[in-house]
Design an enzyme around this catalytic site. Structure first.
Site, PDB file in Angstrom:
ATOM      1  N   GLU A  85       0.808  -1.219   0.000  1.00 57.22           N
ATOM      2  CA  GLU A  85       0.000   0.000   0.000  1.00 57.22           C
ATOM      3  C   GLU A  85       0.847   1.278   0.000  1.00 57.22           C
ATOM      4  O   GLU A  85       0.324   2.376  -0.219  1.00 57.22           O
ATOM      5  CB  GLU A  85      -0.917   0.020   1.225  1.00 57.22           C
ATOM      6  CG  GLU A  85      -2.012  -1.036   1.207  1.00 57.22           C
ATOM      7  CD  GLU A  85      -3.071  -0.782   0.143  1.00 57.22           C
ATOM      8  OE1 GLU A  85      -3.108   0.334  -0.400  1.00 57.22           O
ATOM      9  OE2 GLU A  85      -3.848  -1.700  -0.154  1.00 57.22           O
ATOM     10  N   GLU A 116       7.627 -22.151   7.226  1.00 59.55           N
ATOM     11  CA  GLU A 116       8.040 -21.268   8.319  1.00 59.55           C
ATOM     12  C   GLU A 116       9.181 -21.856   9.143  1.00 59.55           C
ATOM     13  O   GLU A 116       9.845 -21.146   9.888  1.00 59.55           O
ATOM     14  CB  GLU A 116       6.858 -20.952   9.231  1.00 59.55           C
ATOM     15  CG  GLU A 116       6.414 -22.072  10.145  1.00 59.55           C
ATOM     16  CD  GLU A 116       5.392 -21.598  11.171  1.00 59.55           C
ATOM     17  OE1 GLU A 116       5.583 -21.928  12.356  1.00 59.55           O
ATOM     18  OE2 GLU A 116       4.427 -20.911  10.803  1.00 59.55           O
TER      19      GLU A 116
END
Length: 300
Positions: A85, A116
């Protein structure tokens, strides 16, 4: 790393929610809304940790460094969301604020939980991103012990980068590995262990602060106006015109004309409409380091 997972606050089972599967939709909505309402308070309690972390990030960016978010699963997705953004909101180059997620960008749309645990990949991504001492790296992990994130933060710190560890547990390995620790203690989830809930919300709130406050400090706003927005559609053009009108007081037609003459750059358009000086608007902006308020005051 697994022997004490059950002791983590984010892994606890809250007996208040033991009847979750027997509740009505209306009851469940109230329960979740009540739980979510506690998150801002947990973030506020962590402000003494959040503030110095943001100050450090802003200083690195002001000196020409970059910001990199590193996470896995939900935490990684929050980082990607926040970083993506920044270019449209603040007209920043894509490389200024970046995010990496364990498993690569395909992990955004298809869960890849096993990645992960890949420490080698976490360390390697820091080298791939060419992190230096000029940069800031924020590792995001609800548990505070995700191997991929830990390895990335340790590798970044070894390169001299400012490192921040954002977690939702106290005294985590991530906190110990980073220069700055942020621990937002949201407590057990309504659905035990599902850290996409309160923990994910807390992460989003903190990342909002990190990016937005850093950009404000860099002069990317004028008051609370988005003067560095990228005009790429009808809605954003209208917003840009409204911003120009609010700052200058000109008509809509004059604001639109100035915006077009300025190549859709809001700051330049505002300075074009400022009659206090005949100086070139772009030169005025450059002289003020891109800060509109300073450019306007210099011409007053």
């Amino acid at each position: 790393m697994t022997d004490r997972l059950g002791d983590l606050l984010t892994e606890q089972v809250d007996d208040r929610y033991a009847g979750l599967d027997t509740a009505s939709v209306a009851q469940l909505a109230v329960v979740m809304n009540d739980a979510d309402a506690t998150v801002p308070g947990a973030v506020r309690a962590a402000l003494p940790q959040i503030v110095p972390a943001i100050e450090g990030v802003a200083d690195r960016l002001a000196a020409g460094g970059r910001l990199l978010y590193v996470g896995a699963g939900t935490a990684g997705r929050m980082g990607v969301l926040d970083a993506s953004e920044c270019p449209p909101t603040f007209s920043t180059p894509p490389e200024l604020v970046r995010a990496v997620i364990a498993g690569g960008m395909q992990a955004l749309v298809a869960s890849q939980e096993g990645v992960e645990d890949d420490e080698a990949a976490g360390a390697a991504v820091i080298a791939e991103c060419e992190v230096t001492a000029a940069d800031a790296v924020v590792g995001v992990s609800a548990s505070g012990r995700t191997p991929y994130v830990l390895a990335a933060v340790r590798a970044a710190r070894a390169r001299g980068a400012l490192t921040v560890g954002l977690s939702c547990n106290a005294g985590t390995p991530l906190s110990a590995a980073a220069d700055r620790a942020i621990e937002v203690l949201v407590g057990p989830e309504v659905l035990a262990g599902s850290t996409r809930l309160k923990a994910g919300t807390a992460q989003k709130l903190v990342l909002n602060m990190i990016s937005t406050i850093s950009m404000v400090r860099l002069g990317k706003t004028y008051g609370n106006l988005m003067v560095d927005l990228r005009v790429t559609n009808v809605k954003l053009r209208d917003r840009a015109v409204r911003i120009i009108r609010r700052v200058t007081g000109v008509s809509r037609a004059a604001a639109e004309a100035a915006l077009d003459r300025a190549g859709l750059d809001v700051k330049t358009a505002i300075l074009m409409l400022d009659r206090s000086t005949g100086a070139d608007p772009r030169q005025r902006l450059a002289a003020s380091g891109g800060r509109l308020r300073e450019a306007l005051e210099a011409g007053a």
